[in-house]
Design a protein around this motif. Sequence first.
Motif, PDB file in Angstrom:
ATOM      1  N   ALA A  96      -3.405  -9.070   5.376  1.00  0.00           N
ATOM      2  CA  ALA A  96      -3.839  -7.974   4.876  1.00  0.00           C
ATOM      3  C   ALA A  96      -2.896  -7.054   4.649  1.00  0.00           C
ATOM      4  O   ALA A  96      -3.180  -6.344   3.243  1.00  0.00           O
ATOM      5  CB  ALA A  96      -5.082  -7.511   5.691  1.00  0.00           C
ATOM      6  N   CYS A  97      -1.985  -6.570   5.629  1.00  0.00           N
ATOM      7  CA  CYS A  97      -1.021  -5.490   5.376  1.00  0.00           C
ATOM      8  C   CYS A  97      -0.156  -6.080   4.098  1.00  0.00           C
ATOM      9  O   CYS A  97       0.329  -5.295   3.360  1.00  0.00           O
ATOM     10  CB  CYS A  97      -0.487  -5.374   6.501  1.00  0.00           C
ATOM     11  SG  CYS A  97      -1.320  -4.362   7.878  1.00  0.00           S
ATOM     12  N   ILE A  98       0.367  -7.045   4.251  1.00  0.00           N
ATOM     13  CA  ILE A  98       1.218  -7.676   3.097  1.00  0.00           C
ATOM     14  C   ILE A  98       0.627  -7.557   1.670  1.00  0.00           C
ATOM     15  O   ILE A  98       1.220  -7.169   0.597  1.00  0.00           O
ATOM     16  CB  ILE A  98       1.555  -9.070   3.545  1.00  0.00           C
ATOM     17  CG1 ILE A  98       2.567  -9.245   4.674  1.00  0.00           C
ATOM     18  CG2 ILE A  98       2.346  -9.739   2.179  1.00  0.00           C
ATOM     19  CD1 ILE A  98       2.913 -10.499   5.180  1.00  0.00           C
ATOM     20  N   PHE A  99      -0.703  -7.642   1.694  1.00  0.00           N
ATOM     21  CA  PHE A  99      -1.489  -7.544   0.633  1.00  0.00           C
ATOM     22  C   PHE A  99      -1.882  -5.997   0.287  1.00  0.00           C
ATOM     23  O   PHE A  99      -2.757  -5.776  -0.729  1.00  0.00           O
ATOM     24  CB  PHE A  99      -2.826  -8.338   0.545  1.00  0.00           C
ATOM     25  CG  PHE A  99      -2.610  -9.942   0.409  1.00  0.00           C
ATOM     26  CD1 PHE A  99      -1.476 -10.360  -0.205  1.00  0.00           C
ATOM     27  CD2 PHE A  99      -3.557 -10.718   0.744  1.00  0.00           C
ATOM     28  CE1 PHE A  99      -0.960 -11.917  -0.151  1.00  0.00           C
ATOM     29  CE2 PHE A  99      -3.234 -12.174   0.689  1.00  0.00           C
ATOM     30  CZ  PHE A  99      -2.132 -12.750   0.172  1.00  0.00           C
ATOM     31  N   ASP A 100      -1.461  -5.225   1.008  1.00  0.00           N
ATOM     32  CA  ASP A 100      -1.641  -3.940   0.869  1.00  0.00           C
ATOM     33  C   ASP A 100      -2.966  -3.519   1.051  1.00  0.00           C
ATOM     34  O   ASP A 100      -3.615  -2.541   0.570  1.00  0.00           O
ATOM     35  CB  ASP A 100      -1.241  -3.440  -0.388  1.00  0.00           C
ATOM     36  CG  ASP A 100      -0.757  -1.695  -0.437  1.00  0.00           C
ATOM     37  OD1 ASP A 100      -0.341  -1.305   0.541  1.00  0.00           O
ATOM     38  OD2 ASP A 100      -0.767  -0.982  -1.435  1.00  0.00           O
ATOM     39  N   GLU A 101      -3.723  -4.209   2.159  1.00  0.00           N
ATOM     40  CA  GLU A 101      -5.023  -3.900   2.508  1.00  0.00           C
ATOM     41  C   GLU A 101      -5.091  -3.263   3.898  1.00  0.00           C
ATOM     42  O   GLU A 101      -5.627  -3.796   4.892  1.00  0.00           O
ATOM     43  CB  GLU A 101      -5.712  -5.251   2.542  1.00  0.00           C
ATOM     44  CG  GLU A 101      -5.970  -5.663   1.037  1.00  0.00           C
ATOM     45  CD  GLU A 101      -7.212  -5.023   0.183  1.00  0.00           C
ATOM     46  OE1 GLU A 101      -7.905  -4.435   0.818  1.00  0.00           O
ATOM     47  OE2 GLU A 101      -7.223  -5.522  -0.975  1.00  0.00           O
ATOM     48  N   TRP A 102      -4.382  -2.095   4.171  1.00  0.00           N
ATOM     49  CA  TRP A 102      -4.242  -1.548   5.415  1.00  0.00           C
ATOM     50  C   TRP A 102      -5.692  -1.262   6.182  1.00  0.00           C
ATOM     51  O   TRP A 102      -5.416  -1.187   7.363  1.00  0.00           O
ATOM     52  CB  TRP A 102      -3.120  -0.299   5.333  1.00  0.00           C
ATOM     53  CG  TRP A 102      -1.776  -0.540   4.746  1.00  0.00           C
ATOM     54  CD1 TRP A 102      -1.339  -0.800   3.550  1.00  0.00           C
ATOM     55  CD2 TRP A 102      -0.869  -1.128   5.750  1.00  0.00           C
ATOM     56  NE1 TRP A 102      -0.019  -1.395   3.591  1.00  0.00           N
ATOM     57  CE2 TRP A 102       0.408  -1.362   4.865  1.00  0.00           C
ATOM     58  CE3 TRP A 102      -0.565  -1.119   6.864  1.00  0.00           C
ATOM     59  CZ2 TRP A 102       1.716  -1.655   5.031  1.00  0.00           C
ATOM     60  CZ3 TRP A 102       0.649  -1.546   7.410  1.00  0.00           C
ATOM     61  CH2 TRP A 102       2.060  -2.014   6.525  1.00  0.00           C
ATOM     62  N   ASP A 103      -6.315  -0.780   5.409  1.00  0.00           N
ATOM     63  CA  ASP A 103      -7.713  -0.475   6.131  1.00  0.00           C
ATOM     64  C   ASP A 103      -8.459  -1.478   6.561  1.00  0.00           C
ATOM     65  O   ASP A 103      -8.846  -1.501   7.709  1.00  0.00           O
ATOM     66  CB  ASP A 103      -8.626   0.093   4.967  1.00  0.00           C
ATOM     67  CG  ASP A 103      -8.019   1.634   4.582  1.00  0.00           C
ATOM     68  OD1 ASP A 103      -7.356   2.233   5.588  1.00  0.00           O
ATOM     69  OD2 ASP A 103      -8.606   2.108   3.811  1.00  0.00           O
ATOM     70  N   LEU A 104      -8.051  -2.964   5.788  1.00  0.00           N
ATOM     71  CA  LEU A 104      -8.866  -4.170   6.517  1.00  0.00           C
ATOM     72  C   LEU A 104      -8.131  -4.530   7.670  1.00  0.00           C
ATOM     73  O   LEU A 104      -8.996  -4.842   8.520  1.00  0.00           O
ATOM     74  CB  LEU A 104      -8.760  -5.000   5.284  1.00  0.00           C
ATOM     75  CG  LEU A 104      -9.318  -6.500   5.445  1.00  0.00           C
ATOM     76  CD1 LEU A 104     -10.675  -6.785   6.055  1.00  0.00           C
ATOM     77  CD2 LEU A 104      -8.841  -7.614   4.695  1.00  0.00           C
ATOM     78  N   ALA A 105      -6.885  -4.369   7.422  1.00  0.00           N
ATOM     79  CA  ALA A 105      -6.201  -4.689   8.929  1.00  0.00           C
ATOM     80  C   ALA A 105      -6.495  -3.891  10.103  1.00  0.00           C
ATOM     81  O   ALA A 105      -6.996  -4.320  10.958  1.00  0.00           O
ATOM     82  CB  ALA A 105      -4.642  -4.694   8.444  1.00  0.00           C
TER      83      ALA A 105
END
Length: 167
Positions: A113-122
């Motif tokens: 998720a972080c690699i996909f720039d989905e920090w909130d999801l992570a």
Amino acid sequence: MECHVYYEGDDDPEKCTARRLEKFDKATLYRSMKQVPYGIVLNPHAERALSPADAEEGLGTLVALDCSWESAEAAKFEMRGVHRALPFLVAANPVNYGRPFRLTTAEALAGAACIFDEWDLAADLLEPFRWGETFLTLNEEPLRRYSECADSSEVVGVQADYLADEE
């Protein structure tokens, strides 16, 4: 982004991060590989590293395999989807703390998720775990750098920097 897990059930149920993700409605578990939806399959045996460019190919779906590290051979990962390996990340879970590449299912999904720039999801995926925030802190710099890469080859270049530091 949806998170799905093929669940082998060969680990201690009390320590299983996939079961906890399901309990908190953060991921869907499947006991049959045929039921697992098409998506980005996090596969340590994949030939290409996960990169931000893969976000479009997965159609908003991340797939992980939850099994014991002792039984995580390549044959276990024969699922439909785009197979990608996570780059160098360090575990924060109590069993493998500080060990590179020995991530729990929750850590693997959060890292992707972080690699996909989905920090909130992570952060949301890791919220049920006492050590969840530690995973993001330990890996903050590499995850940020991976999320800024254009493709798999750039991710491999960044990973090479970290692997050289480990040696």
